[in-house]
Design an enzyme around this catalytic site. Structure first.
Site, mmCIF file in Angstrom:
data_model
loop_
_atom_site.group_PDB
_atom_site.id
_atom_site.type_symbol
_atom_site.label_atom_id
_atom_site.label_comp_id
_atom_site.label_asym_id
_atom_site.label_seq_id
_atom_site.Cartn_x
_atom_site.Cartn_y
_atom_site.Cartn_z
ATOM 1 N N PRO A 57 -18.732 40.866 49.093
ATOM 2 C CA PRO A 57 -18.451 40.537 47.986
ATOM 3 C C PRO A 57 -16.957 40.410 47.858
ATOM 4 O O PRO A 57 -16.148 41.015 47.307
ATOM 5 C CB PRO A 57 -18.835 41.519 47.009
ATOM 6 N N CYS A 58 -16.479 39.303 48.247
ATOM 7 C CA CYS A 58 -14.930 38.822 48.222
ATOM 8 C C CYS A 58 -14.432 38.730 47.035
ATOM 9 O O CYS A 58 -13.223 38.716 46.995
ATOM 10 C CB CYS A 58 -14.781 37.805 49.577
#
Length: 195
Positions: A149-150
């Site tokens: 989850p950047c």
């Protein structure tokens, strides 16, 4: 929205979500690529092939989607509708990714739905204190956004920061809003004194 999963190419899936058409690819070891929403099925498929550096002629035509892919597609659709979904158990295949990026991606995967940190904070959590620019570069080349989850990584001062997926920072903000995170607009430029 059609609930069927389109498997235009073996080891690949293109499917519609509430955010648009997404695509993913997998190997026997796990997920290798996620493409965030595009406006059309064809655009998602083109992006996936371009990022994978391949074309239809080079793919194994006998590959069958494993059961975890159908479950993942269903979870991504639920996420796009605003449901809290945990992707931490999705197997990922990071073959060819260097150890620094693996450290950064592992630390990012430990962030929960709605939890954010800064590039510097993530670098520190990954054991690479002070390497915030390098962390940003690693996240910019993340092959598996959402699962890694950047979008949960913000610039210093709570600013949204960059995002390399289609839609850029606007898509990042949409994803954060789905998770209940609201990032304000950047501060206005300092007004002149006018003397």
């Amino acid at each position: 929205m059609d609930s069927a999963i389109s498997l235009p190419l073996p080891g690949h899936a293109v499917f519609e979500t509430a955010l648009g058409f997404m695509a993913l690819a997998w190997s026997d070891a796990g997920l290798t690529r996620v493409c965030l929403p595009e406006k059309t099925h064809a655009a998602a498929e083109r992006r996936l092939l371009r990022l994978a550096g391949t074309d239809a002629a080079t793919l194994d035509t006998d590959r069958i989607a494993p059961a975890w892919i159908a479950a993942l597609v269903a979870d991504i659709r639920r996420y796009a509708e605003g449901t809290d979904v945990d992707f931490s158990d999705v197997p990922v295949d990071l073959a060819g990714v260097d150890d620094f990026r693996k450290d950064i991606y592992a630390a990012a995967r430990n962030l929960h739905h709605g939890e954010t940190t800064t590039y510097g904070g993530l670098a520190e959590k990954a054991g690479h204190k002070g390497l915030f620019r390098e962390t940003g570069a690693a996240l910019g080349s993340n092959p598996i956004p959402l699962v890694i989850p950047c979008h949960r990584i913000l610039a210093a001062g709570g600013k949204i920061g960059g995002f390399s997926a289609t839609g850029g920072s606007l898509m990042k903000e949409k994803m954060l809003v789905l998770e209940g995170v609201h990032v304000g607009p950047p501060p206005a430029a300092q007004a002149s004194f006018g003397f």
